[in-house]
Design a protein around this motif. Structure first.
Motif, PDB file in Angstrom:
ATOM      1  N   ARG A  78       0.897  -1.119   0.052  1.00  0.00           N
ATOM      2  CA  ARG A  78      -0.169  -0.083   0.037  1.00  0.00           C
ATOM      3  C   ARG A  78       1.160   1.240   0.127  1.00  0.00           C
ATOM      4  N   HIS A 385      -3.142   4.809  -1.295  1.00  0.00           N
ATOM      5  CA  HIS A 385      -3.742   4.455   0.053  1.00  0.00           C
ATOM      6  C   HIS A 385      -3.519   5.266   1.194  1.00  0.00           C
ATOM      7  N   GLU A 388      -6.736   5.787   3.011  1.00  0.00           N
ATOM      8  CA  GLU A 388      -6.777   4.352   3.796  1.00  0.00           C
ATOM      9  C   GLU A 388      -6.087   4.047   5.050  1.00  0.00           C
TER      10      GLU A 388
END
Length: 414
Positions: A78, A385, A388
């Protein structure tokens, strides 16, 4: 031998890797850990990303301009972009490190200390962290502060001195390998060291610091060449495609192209002589034993090279293979990637980005029968990401993330 796997998560499932590295050696190590199940969070520079994203062409045709080079070393990760030069950014990285088992970085010696991201700083908040520094020359010694690059290391390490055509032949001179062997071998040694440190932690509860250098790793690969000098005083030289100690063990030209023949012992040499129709060579005192063959290789080649040159490659390879002699053709990259053996081994894989763009890659070569490597994440876009990770891993809400984005401390995808 095959058995059904008991886990599809990978043997390192449950471990987190914080990657503060770029280019190849560090990312190669973290990708292997990701293939084996670890959760890898890659921290990149806002607006820039990993240097190799722009090392093309070729590039992916999806608008990201991510290069094929970048794609080879960054799956199962990520990506989050943080400006570590700003105190708030460094603090975010420290919070991620506190939640990570392994940290991999490849900054210059001492560079991360100014941001409080060096081993001692992170060990204070995560005592059992395994912290791996990858540099060109290591953390100490007279060259420690120099930057290291694969090509530079190949030359300095001595590997180029034993790679290339011998003096006196057309094309003579030192050559680098066709792949970035210094970076790749350092990534492998870093991974091995990290796995060893993990086992130590499982036994003792202790984390530790790992210092891995490109120069050390490349010199370690000198193997038999270094041993010959250290133990016998023999300085190795460039031999082209020939072997210093074993003959015949090189490429040969047939009527329609080149093949490789690798004779490793006297029994195989006798079989080769039978295939070539000169069985008496196997008992000739000049060639009967390996050492004599190497000492008299010019005389041997004067006999067998014309014979090989008169055969077609397909015919000779078939005869050599029937005699169970090691042989083969010199494949191009497209040829080996289309080879039935590579297909049978399942080495080529494909993942798809969220816009449908396929990414093909070579997978982890080790076949673990109970906990195989897995391929869960396509190589990410830069900062793909960020939101996230900040939300799920650090518990930040949307307003906090928006404030960090607007201030430039973190960045969203390029």
């Amino acid at each position: 031998m095959t058995t059904e796997p008991t886990s599809l998560d990978g043997p390192l499932h449950g471990l987190r890797v914080l990657e503060l590295s770029r280019v190849l050696a560090g990312p190669w190590a973290s990708q292997m850990l990701g293939d084996l199940g670890a959760d890898v969070i890659k921290v990149e520079q806002p607006g820039q990303g990993d240097d190799t994203r722009r090392w093309g062409p070729p590039f992916l045709p999806d608008g990201s301009r991510d290069s094929a080079y970048y794609l080879c070393a960054n799956r199962n990760k990520r990506s989050i972009a943080i400006d570590i030069a700003r105190p708030e950014g460094a603090d975010l990285v420290r919070k991620l490190a506190e939640r990570s088992d392994i940290v991999i970085e490849n900054f210059r010696v001492g560079a991360l200390a100014r941001y409080g991201l060096d081993y001692e700083s992170l060990r204070a908040i995560r005592p059992d962290v395994i912290y791996c520094s990858v540099t060109g020359f290591g953390q100490d010694g007279p060259e420690a502060n120099r930057g290291g690059y694969d090509f530079l290391i190949q030359g300095m390490s001595g590997v180029m001195s034993v790679t290339g055509r011998p003096d006196g032949e057309p094309g003579e001179g030192p050559l680098k390998t066709g792949i970035p062997i210094s970076d790749l071998s350092t990534g492998l040694y870093a991974t091995i060291s990290i796995l060893a440190a993990l086992n130590h932690r499982y036994r003792t509860g202790e984390g530790q610091y790992i210092d891995v250098a490109l120069l050390d790793s490349q010199v370690a690969l000198l193997a038999n060449q270094a041993s010959g000098w250290l133990n016998g005083g023999v300085e190795p030289k460039r031999m082209g495609n020939a072997h210093t100690l074993i003959t015949p063990y090189q490429d040969f030209t047939c009527a329609d192209g080149d093949i490789m023949i690798a004779v490793g012992n006297d029994r195989q040499f006798a079989k080769l002589c039978d295939v070539l129709g000169v069985p008496d060579l196997a008992t000739d005192p000049r060639f009967a034993e390996s050492g004599e063959r190497s000492a008299n290789r010019a005389d041997l080649f004067a006999v067998i090279k014309p014979i090989i040159a008169g055969r077609t490659s397909a015919d000779l390879l078939e005869a050599l293979d029937a005699a169970k002699l090691p042989c083969g053709k010199v494949n191009t990259v497209p040829e080996i990637l289309a080879h039935p053996q590579i297909e049978a081994r399942g080495l080529i894989h494909e993942l798809t980005r969220d816009d449908g763009t396929p990414v093909k890659f070579l997978g982890f070569p080790g076949k673990l029968s109970r906990s195989p490597a897995t391929y869960r994440r396509v190589p990410p876009r830069s900062a793909q990401h960020t939101a996230e990770v900040l939300g799920a891993e650090l518990g930040l809400d949307k307003d906090e993330i928006a404030a960090l984005l607007s201030s430039g401390i973190v960045a969203d995808r390029l």
